[in-house]
Scaffold this motif. Structure first.
Motif, PDB file in Angstrom:
ATOM      1  N   MET A 186      46.510  40.157  49.385  1.00 27.15           N
ATOM      2  CA  MET A 186      44.970  39.768  48.876  1.00 27.15           C
ATOM      3  C   MET A 186      44.175  41.064  48.514  1.00 27.15           C
ATOM      4  O   MET A 186      44.172  41.862  49.684  1.00 27.15           O
ATOM      5  CB  MET A 186      44.315  38.868  49.865  1.00 27.15           C
ATOM      6  CG  MET A 186      43.239  38.311  49.398  1.00 27.15           C
ATOM      7  SD  MET A 186      42.716  37.213  50.413  1.00 27.15           S
ATOM      8  CE  MET A 186      41.676  36.333  49.751  1.00 27.15           C
ATOM      9  N   THR A 187      43.677  41.208  47.731  1.00 26.95           N
ATOM     10  CA  THR A 187      42.758  42.287  47.413  1.00 26.95           C
ATOM     11  C   THR A 187      41.370  41.957  47.923  1.00 26.95           C
ATOM     12  O   THR A 187      41.011  40.916  47.796  1.00 26.95           O
ATOM     13  CB  THR A 187      42.730  42.804  46.064  1.00 26.95           C
ATOM     14  OG1 THR A 187      42.145  41.683  45.226  1.00 26.95           O
ATOM     15  CG2 THR A 187      44.075  43.072  45.309  1.00 26.95           C
ATOM     16  N   GLU A 188      40.792  43.204  48.405  1.00 19.60           N
ATOM     17  CA  GLU A 188      39.366  42.927  48.919  1.00 19.60           C
ATOM     18  C   GLU A 188      38.424  43.232  47.810  1.00 19.60           C
ATOM     19  O   GLU A 188      38.545  44.349  47.022  1.00 19.60           O
ATOM     20  CB  GLU A 188      39.201  43.967  50.128  1.00 19.60           C
ATOM     21  CG  GLU A 188      37.993  43.549  50.894  1.00 19.60           C
ATOM     22  CD  GLU A 188      37.804  44.511  52.016  1.00 19.60           C
ATOM     23  OE1 GLU A 188      36.698  45.101  52.375  1.00 19.60           O
ATOM     24  OE2 GLU A 188      38.773  44.703  52.826  1.00 19.60           O
ATOM     25  N   ALA A 189      37.540  42.098  47.519  1.00 22.47           N
ATOM     26  CA  ALA A 189      36.505  42.146  46.490  1.00 22.47           C
ATOM     27  C   ALA A 189      35.299  43.102  46.998  1.00 22.47           C
ATOM     28  O   ALA A 189      35.003  43.060  48.065  1.00 22.47           O
ATOM     29  CB  ALA A 189      36.074  40.931  46.243  1.00 22.47           C
ATOM     30  N   SER A 190      34.663  43.948  46.180  1.00 24.50           N
ATOM     31  CA  SER A 190      33.405  44.586  46.300  1.00 24.50           C
ATOM     32  C   SER A 190      32.260  43.358  46.390  1.00 24.50           C
ATOM     33  O   SER A 190      32.224  42.240  46.001  1.00 24.50           O
ATOM     34  CB  SER A 190      33.243  45.583  45.554  1.00 24.50           C
ATOM     35  OG  SER A 190      33.002  45.040  44.025  1.00 24.50           O
ATOM     36  N   ARG A 191      31.304  43.877  46.812  1.00 25.14           N
ATOM     37  CA  ARG A 191      29.897  43.109  46.743  1.00 25.14           C
ATOM     38  C   ARG A 191      29.679  42.781  45.397  1.00 25.14           C
ATOM     39  O   ARG A 191      29.103  41.751  45.189  1.00 25.14           O
ATOM     40  CB  ARG A 191      28.895  43.689  47.431  1.00 25.14           C
ATOM     41  CG  ARG A 191      28.812  43.558  49.171  1.00 25.14           C
ATOM     42  CD  ARG A 191      27.743  43.914  49.741  1.00 25.14           C
ATOM     43  NE  ARG A 191      28.053  45.626  49.730  1.00 25.14           N
ATOM     44  CZ  ARG A 191      27.245  46.453  50.576  1.00 25.14           C
ATOM     45  NH1 ARG A 191      26.182  45.971  51.170  1.00 25.14           N
ATOM     46  NH2 ARG A 191      27.364  47.557  50.615  1.00 25.14           N
ATOM     47  N   ARG A 192      29.775  43.900  44.550  1.00 21.84           N
ATOM     48  CA  ARG A 192      29.407  43.588  42.987  1.00 21.84           C
ATOM     49  C   ARG A 192      30.292  42.464  42.564  1.00 21.84           C
ATOM     50  O   ARG A 192      29.599  41.986  41.703  1.00 21.84           O
ATOM     51  CB  ARG A 192      29.586  45.162  42.396  1.00 21.84           C
ATOM     52  CG  ARG A 192      29.123  45.024  41.123  1.00 21.84           C
ATOM     53  CD  ARG A 192      29.075  46.315  40.417  1.00 21.84           C
ATOM     54  NE  ARG A 192      28.273  47.241  41.026  1.00 21.84           N
ATOM     55  CZ  ARG A 192      27.541  48.268  40.645  1.00 21.84           C
ATOM     56  NH1 ARG A 192      28.133  48.764  39.611  1.00 21.84           N
ATOM     57  NH2 ARG A 192      26.735  49.045  41.428  1.00 21.84           N
ATOM     58  N   ASP A 193      31.557  42.458  42.754  1.00 24.18           N
ATOM     59  CA  ASP A 193      32.464  41.770  42.315  1.00 24.18           C
ATOM     60  C   ASP A 193      32.133  39.998  42.770  1.00 24.18           C
ATOM     61  O   ASP A 193      32.040  39.320  41.931  1.00 24.18           O
ATOM     62  CB  ASP A 193      33.992  41.999  42.484  1.00 24.18           C
ATOM     63  CG  ASP A 193      34.301  43.147  41.790  1.00 24.18           C
ATOM     64  OD1 ASP A 193      34.120  43.372  40.912  1.00 24.18           O
ATOM     65  OD2 ASP A 193      35.549  43.775  42.538  1.00 24.18           O
ATOM     66  N   PHE A 194      31.698  40.059  43.947  1.00 21.67           N
ATOM     67  CA  PHE A 194      31.441  38.790  44.512  1.00 21.67           C
ATOM     68  C   PHE A 194      30.122  38.571  43.909  1.00 21.67           C
ATOM     69  O   PHE A 194      29.838  37.295  43.636  1.00 21.67           O
ATOM     70  CB  PHE A 194      31.138  39.002  45.839  1.00 21.67           C
ATOM     71  CG  PHE A 194      30.281  37.760  46.775  1.00 21.67           C
ATOM     72  CD1 PHE A 194      31.186  36.691  46.933  1.00 21.67           C
ATOM     73  CD2 PHE A 194      28.990  37.729  46.865  1.00 21.67           C
ATOM     74  CE1 PHE A 194      30.584  35.442  47.399  1.00 21.67           C
ATOM     75  CE2 PHE A 194      28.482  36.536  47.350  1.00 21.67           C
ATOM     76  CZ  PHE A 194      29.303  35.343  47.673  1.00 21.67           C
ATOM     77  N   LEU A 195      29.100  39.236  43.382  1.00 21.45           N
ATOM     78  CA  LEU A 195      27.884  38.601  43.014  1.00 21.45           C
ATOM     79  C   LEU A 195      27.823  38.275  41.669  1.00 21.45           C
ATOM     80  O   LEU A 195      27.282  37.242  40.989  1.00 21.45           O
ATOM     81  CB  LEU A 195      26.809  39.877  43.099  1.00 21.45           C
ATOM     82  CG  LEU A 195      26.094  40.091  44.599  1.00 21.45           C
ATOM     83  CD1 LEU A 195      25.479  41.343  44.458  1.00 21.45           C
ATOM     84  CD2 LEU A 195      25.676  39.007  44.930  1.00 21.45           C
TER      85      LEU A 195
END
Length: 156
Positions: free
Chosen positions: A1-10
């Motif tokens: 599982m890759t870790e999403a950045s805050r920007r990707d989450f937003l």
């Protein structure tokens, strides 16, 4: 599982909100009572502090300092806490600056929220009370400032 950045989450959250916007239909949130009138520019803002422990008393002192120095046109008109010794100590600090009988104290914060002359509250209670107290303040037509965390849960 890759870790999403805050920007990707937003980005993903914004896309989801655009497809399925939140709705207040069926919500139990009542409409807040309307304010009677806007404040005049020279009229002080009447504030109260809920929670007079270390942080609440510190915030109260900050409000008093801002008013005394002319940085803000505010009055601390009420304090609420279940701990009577802290409540009375905070009241004494307010009255030392604003004068005797300038501040009323309440053991129950809901009684404080019934004041028609109160414009807003600063909530400095234990964290698990923040959300409930803020919702009660908004339902009473009061503005509110709450310390972090605002709530322990995202869904109420």
């Amino acid at each position: 599982m890759t870790e999403a950045s805050r920007r990707d989450f937003l980005k993903a959250a914004a896309a989801l909100a655009a497809v399925h916007p939140p709705s207040m239909q069926g919500s139990e949130a009542p409409e807040a009572p309307p304010r009677s009138r806007p404040l005049a520019p020279d009229e002080p803002v009447n504030l109260a502090v809920i929670g007079t422990g270390g942080m609440g008393t510190g915030h109260t002192e900050g409000l008093l300092s801002a008013a005394k120095d002319g940085r803000a046109n505010i009055r601390v008109v009420g304090l609420a806490d279940v701990c009577e010794p802290r409540l009375l100590a905070a009241k004494q600090k307010v009255e030392d600056v604003q004068g005797a009988d300038s501040c009323r104290v309440y053991a129950q914060y809901r009684d404080l929220l019934k004041r028609p002359d109160l414009h807003g509250v600063l909530i400095a209670s234990p964290a698990h009370w923040h959300a409930d107290m803020l919702l009660d303040a908004m339902k009473a037509g009061k503005d509110g400032y709450v310390e972090k965390p605002m709530t322990r849960w995202l869904c109420i």
